[in-house]
Design an enzyme around this catalytic site. Sequence first.
Site, mmCIF file in Angstrom:
data_model
loop_
_atom_site.group_PDB
_atom_site.id
_atom_site.type_symbol
_atom_site.label_atom_id
_atom_site.label_comp_id
_atom_site.label_asym_id
_atom_site.label_seq_id
_atom_site.Cartn_x
_atom_site.Cartn_y
_atom_site.Cartn_z
ATOM 1 N N CYS A 152 51.575 77.687 -95.059
ATOM 2 C CA CYS A 152 52.430 77.076 -94.041
ATOM 3 C C CYS A 152 52.936 75.754 -94.618
ATOM 4 O O CYS A 152 52.131 74.930 -95.054
ATOM 5 C CB CYS A 152 51.624 76.808 -92.763
ATOM 6 S SG CYS A 152 52.378 75.532 -91.745
ATOM 7 N N LYS B 67 55.083 62.595 -96.748
ATOM 8 C CA LYS B 67 54.717 63.113 -95.437
ATOM 9 C C LYS B 67 53.349 62.527 -95.067
ATOM 10 O O LYS B 67 52.456 62.468 -95.912
ATOM 11 C CB LYS B 67 54.614 64.634 -95.573
ATOM 12 C CG LYS B 67 54.585 65.332 -94.263
ATOM 13 C CD LYS B 67 54.527 66.828 -94.484
ATOM 14 C CE LYS B 67 53.826 67.324 -93.266
ATOM 15 N NZ LYS B 67 53.991 68.299 -92.530
ATOM 16 N N HIS C 9 47.641 58.484 -84.445
ATOM 17 C CA HIS C 9 48.199 57.771 -85.594
ATOM 18 C C HIS C 9 49.552 57.192 -85.190
ATOM 19 O O HIS C 9 49.982 57.356 -84.043
ATOM 20 C CB HIS C 9 48.280 58.672 -86.830
ATOM 21 C CG HIS C 9 49.055 59.946 -86.637
ATOM 22 N ND1 HIS C 9 50.394 59.947 -86.340
ATOM 23 C CD2 HIS C 9 48.678 61.248 -86.685
ATOM 24 C CE1 HIS C 9 50.822 61.191 -86.236
ATOM 25 N NE2 HIS C 9 49.796 62.003 -86.421
ATOM 26 N N CYS D 105 49.626 80.261 -87.660
ATOM 27 C CA CYS D 105 49.148 79.014 -88.270
ATOM 28 C C CYS D 105 48.446 78.209 -87.183
ATOM 29 O O CYS D 105 49.071 77.811 -86.196
ATOM 30 C CB CYS D 105 50.294 78.201 -88.872
ATOM 31 S SG CYS D 105 49.712 76.565 -89.392
ATOM 32 N N LYS E 151 46.454 63.962 -93.501
ATOM 33 C CA LYS E 151 45.069 63.663 -93.841
ATOM 34 C C LYS E 151 44.795 63.901 -95.320
ATOM 35 O O LYS E 151 44.147 63.106 -95.987
ATOM 36 C CB LYS E 151 44.158 64.582 -93.025
ATOM 37 C CG LYS E 151 43.277 63.821 -92.074
ATOM 38 C CD LYS E 151 42.331 64.777 -91.422
ATOM 39 C CE LYS E 151 41.283 64.026 -90.650
ATOM 40 N NZ LYS E 151 40.387 64.907 -89.939
ATOM 41 N N CYS F 94 49.846 74.592 -86.624
ATOM 42 C CA CYS F 94 51.051 74.535 -85.774
ATOM 43 C C CYS F 94 50.772 75.106 -84.401
ATOM 44 O O CYS F 94 51.571 74.929 -83.489
ATOM 45 C CB CYS F 94 52.196 75.360 -86.352
ATOM 46 S SG CYS F 94 52.792 74.882 -87.946
ATOM 47 N N HIS G 195 51.355 72.540 -92.941
ATOM 48 C CA HIS G 195 49.919 72.245 -93.024
ATOM 49 C C HIS G 195 49.294 72.606 -94.364
ATOM 50 O O HIS G 195 48.103 72.373 -94.567
ATOM 51 C CB HIS G 195 49.183 72.933 -91.869
ATOM 52 C CG HIS G 195 49.578 72.348 -90.548
ATOM 53 N ND1 HIS G 195 50.618 72.854 -89.802
ATOM 54 C CD2 HIS G 195 49.125 71.260 -89.892
ATOM 55 C CE1 HIS G 195 50.768 72.110 -88.720
ATOM 56 N NE2 HIS G 195 49.888 71.137 -88.751
ATOM 57 N N HIS H 220 52.193 59.301 -83.264
ATOM 58 C CA HIS H 220 51.995 59.401 -81.811
ATOM 59 C C HIS H 220 52.416 58.093 -81.134
ATOM 60 O O HIS H 220 53.040 58.093 -80.073
ATOM 61 C CB HIS H 220 50.520 59.675 -81.477
ATOM 62 C CG HIS H 220 49.963 60.891 -82.140
ATOM 63 N ND1 HIS H 220 48.838 60.866 -82.919
ATOM 64 C CD2 HIS H 220 50.404 62.174 -82.158
ATOM 65 C CE1 HIS H 220 48.595 62.079 -83.378
ATOM 66 N NE2 HIS H 220 49.533 62.884 -82.935
HETATM 67 O O1 ME8 Z 1 52.723 68.859 -81.058
HETATM 68 N N1 ME8 Z 1 57.096 60.843 -87.063
HETATM 69 O O2 ME8 Z 1 51.006 67.436 -80.491
HETATM 70 P P1 ME8 Z 1 50.862 66.526 -81.795
HETATM 71 C C1 ME8 Z 1 57.494 60.767 -85.789
HETATM 72 N N2 ME8 Z 1 50.315 68.987 -78.506
HETATM 73 N N3 ME8 Z 1 56.793 61.267 -84.739
HETATM 74 C C2 ME8 Z 1 55.629 61.851 -85.001
HETATM 75 C C3 ME8 Z 1 55.130 61.951 -86.314
HETATM 76 C C4 ME8 Z 1 55.920 61.421 -87.381
HETATM 77 N N4 ME8 Z 1 55.530 61.464 -88.655
HETATM 78 N N5 ME8 Z 1 53.951 62.600 -86.253
HETATM 79 C C5 ME8 Z 1 53.718 62.881 -84.939
HETATM 80 C C6 ME8 Z 1 51.819 68.499 -80.313
HETATM 81 N N6 ME8 Z 1 54.730 62.436 -84.175
HETATM 82 C C7 ME8 Z 1 51.615 69.221 -78.992
HETATM 83 C C8 ME8 Z 1 52.671 68.749 -78.026
HETATM 84 S S1 ME8 Z 1 53.775 68.736 -75.578
HETATM 85 C C9 ME8 Z 1 53.782 69.767 -74.270
HETATM 86 C C10 ME8 Z 1 52.590 69.418 -76.668
HETATM 87 C C11 ME8 Z 1 54.819 62.529 -82.701
HETATM 88 O O3 ME8 Z 1 49.592 65.783 -81.623
HETATM 89 C C12 ME8 Z 1 56.072 63.246 -82.233
HETATM 90 O O4 ME8 Z 1 56.323 62.893 -80.912
HETATM 91 O O5 ME8 Z 1 51.047 67.335 -83.026
HETATM 92 C C13 ME8 Z 1 55.638 64.696 -82.271
HETATM 93 O O6 ME8 Z 1 56.472 65.528 -81.494
HETATM 94 C C14 ME8 Z 1 54.248 64.586 -81.706
HETATM 95 O O7 ME8 Z 1 53.739 63.342 -82.232
HETATM 96 C C15 ME8 Z 1 53.343 65.750 -82.093
HETATM 97 O O8 ME8 Z 1 52.056 65.479 -81.644
#
Ligand code: ME8
Length: 647
Positions: free
Chosen positions: A158, A311, A27, A141, A314, A144, A161, A30
């Site tokens: 949580c 926020k 999304h 959780c 989904k 998380c 979530h 990312h």
């Molecule tokens: O946490 N605003 O993966 P994830 C800004 N796999 N950035 C956002 C966002 C938002 N609303 N939503 C997501 C994980 N992000 C782990 C990471 S690393 C070794 C493992 C971005 O799929 C932001 O960079 O939940 C956040 O840190 C990341 O997506 C979380 O992606």
Amino acid sequence: MSISEGENVKGRYLITTPIYYVNDKPHIGHAYTTIAADVLSRFHRLKGEQTFFLTGTDEHGSKVAEAAEKAGISPQQLCDKNSQFFRNAWQELNISYDYFVRTTDQRHIQAVTVLLNKLFSAKDQKGEKVVYSGEYSGLYCVGCEKFITEKDLVDGLCPSHLKPPQSLTEKNYFFRLSSYLPLVQKLISEDKIRILPEEKKNETLGLFKQGLEDFSISREKVTWGVTLPFDPSQKAYVWVDALPNYISAIGYGDNPEEFKKWWSGGKVIHLIGKDILKFHNIYWPAMLLAAGEKTPDLLFVHGYFTVDGQKMGKSLGNVIDPHRLIEKYGSDATRYLLLTQFPFGQDGDIQEKRLENKYNSDLANDFGNLASRVLKLIKENFSGEIPEPEDYQKEEKELQAQAVDTVRKVFDYIEEISINQGIDEILKLVRLTNRYVDKTAPWNLAKAGDKSRLRTVLYTSAETIRVISLLFYPVIPQKASKLRETLGFKEKELIPSLEKEKDWGYLKPGTKIGEITALFPRLSEKEKKAVEISKEKKMENQISIEEFAKLDFRVAKVLEAERVEGAKKLLKLKVEFGEEKREIVAGIAEHYKPEDLSGKTIILLTNLKPARIRGIESNGMLLAASEGGNLVLLTTDKEINPGAKIS
Ligand code: ME8
């Protein structure tokens, strides 16, 4: 324990994004971090610096396993499918990563295994083992992928979530974080591990004051993960598997030279969102110290955005797919718009209306319009050749100084990862150039036949636009290249170089300019185009009668049904149609009990390639209708023999 500083060559950068969970599609959250990392990497490359830009997907753990079960496919199938969605999105957004790491890659698994062994045999300063076994009992959780405490919960849920946590008691291995906390804290305080923005450094230092406990590095009940080399009954905790992606991708455990080159031979910059601050700013440096490796140089923690004040999630149905923005605005404008909604580092809000306004004001009006009006004037007055400037007057000298100064300022800002200030400076130069064109009014000079002054004004405008194309290239690479092509640059010069282009006068008089097209058409015209494209897409999805006829649907009868062990949502069905009997696996266990199914008439797609689900070969797919959380099987209106063909 040592911090091996390495040679630390100036001008070599490892730039990383988090690796994203593949339980779902990408999304714009990312996309946000990934675009920022791409912009940063491209700026460093423009400076001629060696850059390794790393991104990828995080594929192990309960969250992914549960999503696969829900989808009725194996975890690996889900990972393959969704990881590809990330790659597709990055391709559409022109993300110039050097390596895409997947935690299910053998190379990564091997590196994690090497690291786990290293940690297992490591001793801290007091001579105590860094990894020890113990029992953990607490709340977990899955969303998380972390343990949380009662005090983190809001109404028993949580807060991130909105789901109740699981209560877990199991044997785990622990990492003796306590042994490394003082050193990590010192490194952060002294900016040896630099954390930006400053308030995120303070937030991190605050966590040390609150107290931090040793964390468990393994899971007993999770099956989808990397097996602990020193205890095969346990899998590595998903974070202990994920964080080492930053080293597995550059050769940790399999290519020591390459690893040294990028990890200790240059600057390591991790870009992350604030949600994963503790893992990156504290756990990761501690793990590295325990393994005898250098700690990261810089962690940039950006903020989180909401969508129209809410926020993004989904359950609220407001998750924005990057494709939707790309379809409306195009890839470059999507990059620009996402990065410019609020300062990188702070929290913000994304509003559709604001995106539209910004597209029209910055890109279509200010930048696009500047380029097309200057280029058109050159076409009309100098047969499309860049004119030779004559006497530079005060206005020209001022604009030149501004252009050269903007180059310096933008690169200085980018060095500090102040992406928005950098972009603001570029836009300021765009606006100054527009003002210069308005003030010098070249159309009046043309009317008055003042060719000499006209040459100087149009050269100055075109040369400033060239400087803008250099600075804008990392942010909007396709459009900046397009503009450079129109300015007469050859294919190999489309990617600019700071060293060659930082001074005034790079654009050669006499260069023939190319065909002029609107760089960023105003939205109303663009939207019309988007509607046409989406109609075309719909047409592409239409299938012919011949194609439909290839699908062999049959009426079938369920003979037996049973649950699939360990999978809440799956049933294994034995079905019969005509002479043939088959076994299929279907994700309907939450809607039908096995005993209610035998004797039922269903509709079966029989010529689907076999798929292995939970080790069972499924040979066909039944049809069902679903709406919200409800699911019903498709059947026939009247009795008809199994095997009847559906046409
Ligand atoms: O946490 N605003 O993966 P994830 C800004 N796999 N950035 C956002 C966002 C938002 N609303 N939503 C997501 C994980 N992000 C782990 C990471 S690393 C070794 C493992 C971005 O799929 C932001 O960079 O939940 C956040 O840190 C990341 O997506 C979380 O992606």
